[in-house]
Design a protein around this motif. Structure first.
Motif, PDB file in Angstrom:
ATOM      1  N   ASP A 174      -6.149   0.387  -8.918  1.00 24.08           N
ATOM      2  CA  ASP A 174      -6.270   1.989  -8.814  1.00 24.08           C
ATOM      3  C   ASP A 174      -7.212   2.320  -9.945  1.00 24.08           C
ATOM      4  O   ASP A 174      -7.137   2.225 -10.884  1.00 24.08           O
ATOM      5  CB  ASP A 174      -5.127   2.846  -8.956  1.00 24.08           C
ATOM      6  CG  ASP A 174      -5.259   4.257  -8.528  1.00 24.08           C
ATOM      7  OD1 ASP A 174      -5.985   4.806  -7.418  1.00 24.08           O
ATOM      8  OD2 ASP A 174      -4.948   5.037  -9.515  1.00 24.08           O
TER       9      ASP A 174
ATOM     10  N   THR B 182      -6.110   5.168 -12.406  1.00 25.88           N
ATOM     11  CA  THR B 182      -4.996   4.732 -13.275  1.00 25.88           C
ATOM     12  C   THR B 182      -5.966   3.983 -14.315  1.00 25.88           C
ATOM     13  O   THR B 182      -5.428   3.970 -15.462  1.00 25.88           O
ATOM     14  CB  THR B 182      -3.976   4.149 -12.548  1.00 25.88           C
ATOM     15  OG1 THR B 182      -3.402   5.220 -11.681  1.00 25.88           O
ATOM     16  CG2 THR B 182      -2.881   3.907 -13.457  1.00 25.88           C
TER      17      THR B 182
ATOM     18  N   LYS C 266       6.901   8.724   5.766  1.00 20.24           N
ATOM     19  CA  LYS C 266       5.592   8.829   5.293  1.00 20.24           C
ATOM     20  C   LYS C 266       4.494   7.703   5.752  1.00 20.24           C
ATOM     21  O   LYS C 266       3.410   7.950   5.483  1.00 20.24           O
ATOM     22  CB  LYS C 266       5.578   8.948   3.849  1.00 20.24           C
ATOM     23  CG  LYS C 266       6.334  10.153   3.194  1.00 20.24           C
ATOM     24  CD  LYS C 266       5.975  10.123   1.739  1.00 20.24           C
ATOM     25  CE  LYS C 266       6.645  11.683   1.293  1.00 20.24           C
ATOM     26  NZ  LYS C 266       6.205  12.035   0.160  1.00 20.24           N
TER      27      LYS C 266
ATOM     28  N   LYS D  54      -2.996   2.037  -3.619  1.00 23.50           N
ATOM     29  CA  LYS D  54      -2.805   3.362  -3.479  1.00 23.50           C
ATOM     30  C   LYS D  54      -3.343   3.832  -1.933  1.00 23.50           C
ATOM     31  O   LYS D  54      -2.671   4.546  -1.495  1.00 23.50           O
ATOM     32  CB  LYS D  54      -3.254   4.452  -4.503  1.00 23.50           C
ATOM     33  CG  LYS D  54      -3.047   5.860  -4.331  1.00 23.50           C
ATOM     34  CD  LYS D  54      -3.771   6.659  -5.223  1.00 23.50           C
ATOM     35  CE  LYS D  54      -2.805   6.746  -6.409  1.00 23.50           C
ATOM     36  NZ  LYS D  54      -3.244   7.981  -7.215  1.00 23.50           N
ATOM     37  N   ASP D  55      -4.487   2.919  -1.600  1.00 24.79           N
ATOM     38  CA  ASP D  55      -5.098   3.414  -0.436  1.00 24.79           C
ATOM     39  C   ASP D  55      -5.574   1.967   0.398  1.00 24.79           C
ATOM     40  O   ASP D  55      -6.003   1.229  -0.077  1.00 24.79           O
ATOM     41  CB  ASP D  55      -6.505   3.967  -1.133  1.00 24.79           C
ATOM     42  CG  ASP D  55      -7.338   4.535  -0.106  1.00 24.79           C
ATOM     43  OD1 ASP D  55      -7.351   3.954   1.359  1.00 24.79           O
ATOM     44  OD2 ASP D  55      -8.228   5.478  -0.240  1.00 24.79           O
TER      45      ASP D  55
ATOM     46  N   CYS E  28       0.770  -1.153   0.009  1.00 22.80           N
ATOM     47  CA  CYS E  28      -0.062  -0.007  -0.040  1.00 22.80           C
ATOM     48  C   CYS E  28       1.055   1.104  -0.010  1.00 22.80           C
ATOM     49  O   CYS E  28       1.660   1.351   0.947  1.00 22.80           O
ATOM     50  CB  CYS E  28      -0.910  -0.108   1.245  1.00 22.80           C
ATOM     51  SG  CYS E  28      -2.061   1.477   1.205  1.00 22.80           S
ATOM     52  N   ASP E  29       0.784   1.915  -1.053  1.00 21.09           N
ATOM     53  CA  ASP E  29       1.634   3.092  -1.178  1.00 21.09           C
ATOM     54  C   ASP E  29       1.146   4.015  -2.190  1.00 21.09           C
ATOM     55  O   ASP E  29       0.724   3.652  -3.403  1.00 21.09           O
ATOM     56  CB  ASP E  29       3.100   2.676  -1.600  1.00 21.09           C
ATOM     57  CG  ASP E  29       4.051   3.985  -1.815  1.00 21.09           C
ATOM     58  OD1 ASP E  29       3.814   4.807  -1.992  1.00 21.09           O
ATOM     59  OD2 ASP E  29       5.474   3.419  -1.842  1.00 21.09           O
ATOM     60  N   ASP E  30       0.806   5.225  -1.707  1.00 21.85           N
ATOM     61  CA  ASP E  30       0.111   6.241  -2.636  1.00 21.85           C
ATOM     62  C   ASP E  30       0.965   6.651  -3.852  1.00 21.85           C
ATOM     63  O   ASP E  30       0.457   7.267  -4.731  1.00 21.85           O
ATOM     64  CB  ASP E  30      -0.459   7.586  -1.852  1.00 21.85           C
ATOM     65  CG  ASP E  30       0.624   8.204  -1.296  1.00 21.85           C
ATOM     66  OD1 ASP E  30       1.766   8.094  -1.206  1.00 21.85           O
ATOM     67  OD2 ASP E  30       0.055   9.536  -0.640  1.00 21.85           O
ATOM     68  N   ARG E  31       2.262   6.450  -3.906  1.00 19.98           N
ATOM     69  CA  ARG E  31       3.092   6.899  -5.060  1.00 19.98           C
ATOM     70  C   ARG E  31       3.155   5.576  -6.062  1.00 19.98           C
ATOM     71  O   ARG E  31       3.431   5.890  -7.237  1.00 19.98           O
ATOM     72  CB  ARG E  31       4.539   7.088  -4.515  1.00 19.98           C
ATOM     73  CG  ARG E  31       4.610   8.292  -3.434  1.00 19.98           C
ATOM     74  CD  ARG E  31       5.775   7.939  -2.881  1.00 19.98           C
ATOM     75  NE  ARG E  31       6.004   6.760  -2.081  1.00 19.98           N
ATOM     76  CZ  ARG E  31       7.288   6.506  -1.344  1.00 19.98           C
ATOM     77  NH1 ARG E  31       8.248   7.285  -1.608  1.00 19.98           N
ATOM     78  NH2 ARG E  31       7.211   5.460  -0.789  1.00 19.98           N
ATOM     79  N   LEU E  32       2.325   4.426  -5.453  1.00 20.72           N
ATOM     80  CA  LEU E  32       2.430   3.329  -6.512  1.00 20.72           C
ATOM     81  C   LEU E  32       3.604   2.933  -6.966  1.00 20.72           C
ATOM     82  O   LEU E  32       4.408   2.652  -6.119  1.00 20.72           O
ATOM     83  CB  LEU E  32       1.404   3.719  -7.645  1.00 20.72           C
ATOM     84  CG  LEU E  32       0.021   3.764  -7.385  1.00 20.72           C
ATOM     85  CD1 LEU E  32      -0.861   4.226  -8.515  1.00 20.72           C
ATOM     86  CD2 LEU E  32      -0.696   2.742  -6.622  1.00 20.72           C
TER      87      LEU E  32
ATOM     88  N   TYR F 140       4.376   4.648   4.946  1.00 22.63           N
ATOM     89  CA  TYR F 140       3.879   3.515   4.017  1.00 22.63           C
ATOM     90  C   TYR F 140       4.167   2.071   4.775  1.00 22.63           C
ATOM     91  O   TYR F 140       5.188   2.062   5.275  1.00 22.63           O
ATOM     92  CB  TYR F 140       4.491   3.476   2.754  1.00 22.63           C
ATOM     93  CG  TYR F 140       4.475   4.783   2.141  1.00 22.63           C
ATOM     94  CD1 TYR F 140       5.426   5.653   1.687  1.00 22.63           C
ATOM     95  CD2 TYR F 140       2.906   5.179   1.805  1.00 22.63           C
ATOM     96  CE1 TYR F 140       5.219   6.906   1.165  1.00 22.63           C
ATOM     97  CE2 TYR F 140       2.703   6.495   1.168  1.00 22.63           C
ATOM     98  CZ  TYR F 140       3.874   7.378   0.973  1.00 22.63           C
ATOM     99  OH  TYR F 140       3.801   8.609   0.372  1.00 22.63           O
TER     100      TYR F 140
END
Length: 123
Positions: A34, A37, A114, A84-85, A8-12, A116
């Protein structure tokens, strides 16, 4: 092998993901989950061009990803499910697409400013 890592990482997809995660876990296949995307061909192609040539990438909405994850669980490929979430990760788990996952922070994610997390497969 099936699902190796759910991240899970909002930067993908970005440098850390490509250099560290793909190499450490010897990932062959990425399912990027996502909705934005998946619905945007330009963004989808950008992500597909950003992975090494030996790694296959599918981009899907949460609903479409369920079938891909079920297929990946039966595959011999080492698969990264990338969301992402955390709400999407929970949705996948509730739909049993991410069955067998133990949710915990991985050693690699400790100290990440951050916050993650990596969620690792129990199997």
């Amino acid at each position: 092998m099936g699902i190796t890592v759910l991240r899970c990482d909002d930067r993908l997809i970005h440098g850390q993901c490509i250099v560290k995660v793909l190499n450490d876990y010897k990932i062959d296949y990425i399912i990027l989950v996502d909705a934005f995307t998946a619905s945007n061909p330009v963004m989808s192609n950008i992500y597909k061009m950003s992975v090494p040539p030996n790694v296959h990438l599918d981009v899907a909405s949460a609903q479409s990803a369920i079938a891909l994850i079920e297929q990946a669980e039966e595959s011999s490929e080492r698969t990264l499910v990338l969301v992402k979430d955390p709400i999407i990760a929970l949705e996948l788990q509730k739909n049993r697409a991410a069955k067998g996952f133990e949710y915990r922070a991985d050693e690699q994610s400790k100290g990440n400013e951050k916050g993650y997390l990596l969620f690792l497969s129990a199997g």
